[in-house]
Scaffold this motif. Structure first.
Motif, PDB file in Angstrom:
ATOM      1  N   SER A  67       0.836  -1.203   0.000  1.00  0.00           N
ATOM      2  CA  SER A  67       0.000   0.000   0.000  1.00  0.00           C
ATOM      3  C   SER A  67       0.871   1.254   0.000  1.00  0.00           C
ATOM      4  N   GLU A  68       0.207   2.391  -0.088  1.00  0.00           N
ATOM      5  CA  GLU A  68       0.904   3.677  -0.048  1.00  0.00           C
ATOM      6  C   GLU A  68       1.197   4.123   1.373  1.00  0.00           C
ATOM      7  N   PHE A  69       0.754   3.343   2.358  1.00  0.00           N
ATOM      8  CA  PHE A  69       0.882   3.741   3.763  1.00  0.00           C
ATOM      9  C   PHE A  69       2.072   3.047   4.414  1.00  0.00           C
ATOM     10  N   PRO A  70       2.636   3.664   5.442  1.00  0.00           N
ATOM     11  CA  PRO A  70       3.757   3.023   6.138  1.00  0.00           C
ATOM     12  C   PRO A  70       3.301   1.810   6.933  1.00  0.00           C
ATOM     13  N   THR A  71       4.235   0.928   7.228  1.00  0.00           N
ATOM     14  CA  THR A  71       3.934  -0.282   7.992  1.00  0.00           C
ATOM     15  C   THR A  71       3.502   0.087   9.408  1.00  0.00           C
ATOM     16  N   PRO A  72       2.322  -0.388   9.851  1.00  0.00           N
ATOM     17  CA  PRO A  72       1.880  -0.090  11.216  1.00  0.00           C
ATOM     18  C   PRO A  72       2.844  -0.626  12.265  1.00  0.00           C
ATOM     19  N   SER A 309     -10.146   9.526  11.005  1.00  0.00           N
ATOM     20  CA  SER A 309      -9.871  10.765  10.268  1.00  0.00           C
ATOM     21  C   SER A 309      -8.543  11.393  10.666  1.00  0.00           C
ATOM     22  N   LEU A 310      -7.900  10.847  11.678  1.00  0.00           N
ATOM     23  CA  LEU A 310      -6.668  11.424  12.208  1.00  0.00           C
ATOM     24  C   LEU A 310      -5.413  10.651  11.833  1.00  0.00           C
ATOM     25  N   VAL A 311      -5.585   9.376  11.495  1.00  0.00           N
ATOM     26  CA  VAL A 311      -4.451   8.510  11.150  1.00  0.00           C
ATOM     27  C   VAL A 311      -4.719   7.876   9.792  1.00  0.00           C
ATOM     28  N   PRO A 312      -3.891   8.144   8.799  1.00  0.00           N
ATOM     29  CA  PRO A 312      -4.134   7.614   7.460  1.00  0.00           C
ATOM     30  C   PRO A 312      -4.027   6.090   7.405  1.00  0.00           C
ATOM     31  N   GLY A 313      -4.930   5.468   6.636  1.00  0.00           N
ATOM     32  CA  GLY A 313      -4.780   4.059   6.300  1.00  0.00           C
ATOM     33  C   GLY A 313      -5.553   3.075   7.150  1.00  0.00           C
ATOM     34  N   ILE A 314      -6.294   3.528   8.151  1.00  0.00           N
ATOM     35  CA  ILE A 314      -6.990   2.572   9.020  1.00  0.00           C
ATOM     36  C   ILE A 314      -8.020   1.751   8.248  1.00  0.00           C
ATOM     37  N   PRO A 315      -8.911   2.362   7.447  1.00  0.00           N
ATOM     38  CA  PRO A 315      -9.861   1.541   6.682  1.00  0.00           C
ATOM     39  C   PRO A 315      -9.165   0.569   5.733  1.00  0.00           C
ATOM     40  N   GLU A 316      -8.069   1.025   5.145  1.00  0.00           N
ATOM     41  CA  GLU A 316      -7.338   0.160   4.218  1.00  0.00           C
ATOM     42  C   GLU A 316      -6.688  -1.014   4.948  1.00  0.00           C
ATOM     43  N   PHE A 317      -6.209  -0.780   6.163  1.00  0.00           N
ATOM     44  CA  PHE A 317      -5.636  -1.871   6.967  1.00  0.00           C
ATOM     45  C   PHE A 317      -6.717  -2.886   7.315  1.00  0.00           C
ATOM     46  N   ILE A 318      -7.893  -2.405   7.714  1.00  0.00           N
ATOM     47  CA  ILE A 318      -9.011  -3.309   8.013  1.00  0.00           C
ATOM     48  C   ILE A 318      -9.343  -4.146   6.792  1.00  0.00           C
ATOM     49  N   SER A 319      -9.363  -3.503   5.630  1.00  0.00           N
ATOM     50  CA  SER A 319      -9.676  -4.213   4.392  1.00  0.00           C
ATOM     51  C   SER A 319      -8.656  -5.304   4.094  1.00  0.00           C
ATOM     52  N   GLU A 320      -7.375  -5.001   4.291  1.00  0.00           N
ATOM     53  CA  GLU A 320      -6.328  -6.005   4.057  1.00  0.00           C
ATOM     54  C   GLU A 320      -6.482  -7.188   5.007  1.00  0.00           C
ATOM     55  N   PHE A 321      -6.756  -6.908   6.274  1.00  0.00           N
ATOM     56  CA  PHE A 321      -6.864  -7.973   7.277  1.00  0.00           C
ATOM     57  C   PHE A 321      -8.036  -8.893   6.972  1.00  0.00           C
TER      58      PHE A 321
END
Length: 363
Positions: A67-72, A309-321
């Motif tokens: 993804s375009e987001f950094p590793t959690p 809305s404060l931390v980018p990528g949370i919905p995308e992380f949920i989708s990946e999981f």
């Protein structure tokens, strides 16, 4: 006029402490600076269960790679410790996700609410078994829940209407069919969801098979739970921290030692460890998935919706999981020991998770 000047002065002081904040964003009525969305490189922070951590870590690595987001960032704190950190506050600097090897408790929901965290999304990810494991060369064990309780409870009925300190020193003391081996169990601490699940499923389940405890449950449920779940502190049980790897190392050093851990850790160490039979049933993927294995549980992660809305990528992380290539029957998490939900439950859970559906509060 003096109060307005004081408010503006407070605003400028806050702005000086946070140089990236635009002065125009200061609320003149309160003198406060609102929480702002994080920069695109802000990482999702995940805390909680040591059992769920390997799955979250695997998804985090995959997510960071594709993804375009950094590793959690995934931190192992235990389920209870995770909720404590998770419920500390809202904002990019706070954990956005808490892993849990049990459902969140009402007291933890209340703790979150006190910090203004009122929008929790519960995501059930699969199943796990609580395993009593020992080294490959150690004696075979076939234990009932009652035998587990009688081996590890702090107190047992004395047969005269009272209670005595647990006298059992060996497994053979508990039951003649068990090996003449010292009772020595390494397990997770009270902050661990694995400990909670073991106490509820194995210890309470075993206590219910003892006539005196069954009667106590009918007359005083709180006292029953206390008697059933209080583990002996005479050296037969050793709290081994939140890291199941440390328990594995203990089992390798001491052939008499038994370790309590999640199935995924047994599965990853089958070259060195074996699991005890529980009432004749092996702790296998199939037996846990079918519900036949008697000490199994659900696993979860919880999302702080107010951080989306404060931390980018949370919905995308949920989708990946929650996509089939991850948590499905042939997904990459199965290789890590995850026992998947049934297909219809996976579909329903994913839909609710992606919609960020807030969990219902218990009245």
């Amino acid at each position: 006029m003096r109060s307005v000047l004081a408010i503006l002065t407070a605003g400028f002081v806050l702005a000086a402490c946070a140089p990236e904040t635009d002065l125009s964003q200061i609320d003149a009525s309160t003198g406060t600076v609102p929480v702002l969305a994080a920069s695109p490189d802000e990482k999702i922070k995940i805390v909680g269960s040591s059992t769920v951590a390997p799955f979250s870590t695997t998804v985090a690595e995959q997510f960071g790679a594709i993804s375009e987001f950094p590793t959690p960032i995934v931190e192992t704190t235990g389920t209870g410790g995770g909720f404590k950190a998770f419920c500390n506050g809202i904002g990019p600097d706070q954990p956005s996700i808490s892993n849990a090897s049990r459902p969140i408790k009402p007291s933890e929901v209340e703790l979150c609410a006190k910090a203004g965290i009122t929008q929790l999304v519960e995501v059930k990810i699969g199943y796990d078994g609580i395993v009593l494991a020992n080294a490959k060369g150690s004696p075979e064990l076939d234990l009932s829940k009652e035998e587990i309780f009688r081996a590890l409870a702090a107190e047992l009925p004395d047969g005269k209407g009272g209670w005595i300190k647990n006298p059992h020193q060996t497994w053979k003391d508990v039951a003649d069919h068990l090996p003449d081996m010292q009772i020595l169990v390494s397990g997770p601490p009270p902050t661990s969801g694995t400990r909670d699940a073991f106490a509820e499923l194995a210890m309470e389940g075993g206590a219910e098979e003892v006539a005196e405890l069954a009667a106590l449950k009918e007359s005083d449920k709180d006292d029953f739970v206390k008697k059933a779940t209080t583990i002996r502190n005479d050296g037969k049980w050793i709290d081994s921290g939140e890291n199941d790897t440390a328990i594995v190392q203990t089992l390798m050093k001491n052939p008499d030692s038994i370790g309590i851990m999640g199935y995924s850790f047994l599965e990853q160490n089958l070259d060195r460890l074996k699991g005890a039979h529980i009432e004749g049933t092996d702790p296998t993927f199939e037996q846990i998935a079918s519900g036949e294995y008697g000490i199994s549980r659900s696993m979860f992660f919880y999302v702080k919706k107010q951080n989306v809305s404060l931390v980018p990528g949370i919905p995308e992380f949920i989708s990946e999981f929650t996509q089939e290539d991850a948590w499905g029957p042939t997904g990459y998490l199965v290789e890590k020991g995850l026992i998947p939900l049934q297909e219809d439950e996976r579909i329903a859970t994913r839909e609710k998770a992606l919609a960020l559906e807030i969990m219902a509060s218990e009245s």
